[in-house]
Motif scaffolding. Structure first.
Motif, PDB file in Angstrom:
ATOM      1  N   UNK A  62     -63.064  94.781  91.812  1.00 14.62           N
ATOM      2  CA  UNK A  62     -62.492  93.439  91.812  1.00 14.62           C
ATOM      3  C   UNK A  62     -63.641  92.445  91.731  1.00 14.62           C
ATOM      4  N   UNK A  63     -63.484  91.482  90.838  1.00 12.45           N
ATOM      5  CA  UNK A  63     -64.495  90.435  90.669  1.00 12.45           C
ATOM      6  C   UNK A  63     -63.878  89.129  91.155  1.00 12.45           C
ATOM      7  N   UNK A  64     -64.531  88.506  92.118  1.00  9.87           N
ATOM      8  CA  UNK A  64     -64.011  87.242  92.665  1.00  9.87           C
ATOM      9  C   UNK A  64     -63.830  86.204  91.552  1.00  9.87           C
ATOM     10  N   UNK A  65     -64.712  86.260  90.550  1.00 13.69           N
ATOM     11  CA  UNK A  65     -64.626  85.287  89.453  1.00 13.69           C
ATOM     12  C   UNK A  65     -63.299  85.395  88.714  1.00 13.69           C
ATOM     13  N   UNK A  66     -62.684  86.580  88.727  1.00 11.54           N
ATOM     14  CA  UNK A  66     -61.398  86.769  88.048  1.00 11.54           C
ATOM     15  C   UNK A  66     -60.262  86.063  88.785  1.00 11.54           C
ATOM     16  N   UNK A  67     -60.523  85.621  90.006  1.00 11.28           N
ATOM     17  CA  UNK A  67     -59.482  84.936  90.788  1.00 11.28           C
ATOM     18  C   UNK A  67     -59.562  83.412  90.607  1.00 11.28           C
ATOM     19  N   UNK A  68     -60.465  82.967  89.710  1.00  9.15           N
ATOM     20  CA  UNK A  68     -60.565  81.524  89.430  1.00  9.15           C
ATOM     21  C   UNK A  68     -59.181  81.002  89.031  1.00  9.15           C
ATOM     22  N   UNK A  69     -58.810  79.841  89.581  1.00 10.22           N
ATOM     23  CA  UNK A  69     -57.463  79.301  89.335  1.00 10.22           C
ATOM     24  C   UNK A  69     -56.535  79.526  90.526  1.00 10.22           C
ATOM     25  N   UNK A  70     -56.984  80.392  91.447  1.00  4.43           N
ATOM     26  CA  UNK A  70     -56.214  80.617  92.683  1.00  4.43           C
ATOM     27  C   UNK A  70     -57.061  80.157  93.873  1.00  4.43           C
ATOM     28  N   UNK A  71     -56.386  79.853  94.951  1.00  3.56           N
ATOM     29  CA  UNK A  71     -57.112  79.615  96.198  1.00  3.56           C
ATOM     30  C   UNK A  71     -57.349  80.965  96.874  1.00  3.56           C
ATOM     31  N   UNK A  72     -58.555  81.158  97.402  1.00  2.00           N
ATOM     32  CA  UNK A  72     -58.872  82.482  97.962  1.00  2.00           C
ATOM     33  C   UNK A  72     -59.386  82.349  99.404  1.00  2.00           C
TER      34      UNK A  72
END
Lengths: 188, 147
Positions: A62-72
């Motif tokens: 899992x790459x945190x960058x792939x979650x861009x657009x969501x709040x994490x």
């Protein structure tokens, strides 16, 4: 010629001593910089440090960058950490509550046996993504100094809110946690 | 022939402790593995992860795993930083060789310095030959004591 060789040898010896002293001073003064947590504490909102790790809940990375657009909500934990056990059900409930608003809780299990971490996930019924950093290689960049610690990343990938050190607790830091969630979800 | 037999027996005796040391105990391994959170060896630590790692070592030994296998498994989980001593192979071998190299270079440097210093002293020493005037005076003085 002899004098030149002697002078060169003395110069080399002096350079070696100065170099070693420099290393010593650097080693004493360098505390790792405190990572992104220090920048956040000083009022900045840096981009969240890179985080690409093996998943514990399924195959792959899992790459945190792939979650861009969501709040994490990034939660660093370990199966041997007692406050981590206390807060796990709460984090799961937040994930279920705000998932439809675009929130992802991301667990980062660190300095831990992978098998222990998987048992922990199963025991607490965690359905949010969890990754494994057994070597603790991401801790320095984030500035994590203990477990658990929680960070908030907004939809643009920047750290927002406050870093929460220790378990999320109703009396101590629940307000800061909820504020962090709202900041992470703000914007589009 | 008798000497050969004695030498062979001594060699066999010398090998015995080495083969016994090939299989470390849990205590041996706990002294060779570092707790990842507190950075001391496991035998010096009571941190939760250290306790868990000790339990893991004992379970793996009971299952018949060798010391090297257990250490490798722990390195796979926690990284090479869990080894109290760097392995004696590959790039890590430098950690063992560099101090020895430094000692050797230091010894050579001291030897060269001492040699150069002693040569300077020899060169600077005055000629053994006496001044002719002084030589003559000594002879005269000594002659006074002759009967």
């Amino acid at each position: 010629m002899g004098a030149r060789v002697k002078l060169a040898a003395q110069g080399l010896a002096l350079a070696a001593v100065v170099g070693l002293l420099g290393l010593l001073v650097w080693g004493v003064l360098d505390d790792g910089g405190g990572g992104a947590a220090a920048e956040l504490a000083s009022g900045e909102h840096p981009l969240a440090p890179a985080l690409v790790l093996e998943r514990l809940d399924e195959d792959g990375t899992l790459d945190l960058a792939d979650l861009r657009g969501k709040g994490v909500v990034v939660n660093f934990w370990a199966s041997w950490c007692i406050p981590c056990k206390d807060e796990a059900p709460f984090l799961q409930s937040v994930y279920e509550r705000d998932r439809d608003r675009g929130l992802v809780v991301l667990g980062v299990d660190s300095q831990d046996f992978g098998a222990d971490a998987r048992r922990f996930i199963k025991r607490f019924g965690l359905t949010y993504p969890n990754v494994h950093d057994g070597r603790g290689e991401t801790l320095g960049g984030w500035g994590v100094v203990g477990f658990p610690e929680t960070f908030f990343v907004d939809r643009q990938g920047r750290l927002v809110g406050q870093r929460i050190q220790g378990g999320v607790d109703a009396e101590r830091n629940r307000e800061a946690f909820e504020q962090g969630v709202e900041l992470a979800l703000a914007g589009s | 022939m008798k000497t050969l037999a004695v030498a062979a027996a001594l060699a066999a005796l010398a090998l015995l402790p080495a083969s016994a040391a090939a299989e470390p105990t849990a205590a041996d391994l706990e002294a060779e593995i570092v707790c990842p959170t507190c950075k001391t060896t496991l035998d010096q630590s009571d941190a939760p992860i250290a306790r868990r790692m000790k339990a893991y070592i004992r379970a793996r030994l009971a299952a018949g795993a060798s010391g090297e296998e257990i250490k490798q498994e722990l390195v796979d989980q926690f990284g090479p930083g869990v080894l109290a001593e760097p392995p004696k192979r590959g790039f890590d071998l430098l950690a063992w060789l560099l101090p020895l190299g430094g000692l050797a270079v230091g010894a050579v440097a001291v030897g060269v310095a001492v040699w150069a210093w002693s040569r300077r002293r020899t060169d600077a020493e005055p000629d053994d030959a006496l001044d002719p005037d002084l030589d003559r005076r000594v002879d005269e003085e000594l002659a006074r004591f002759e009967p």
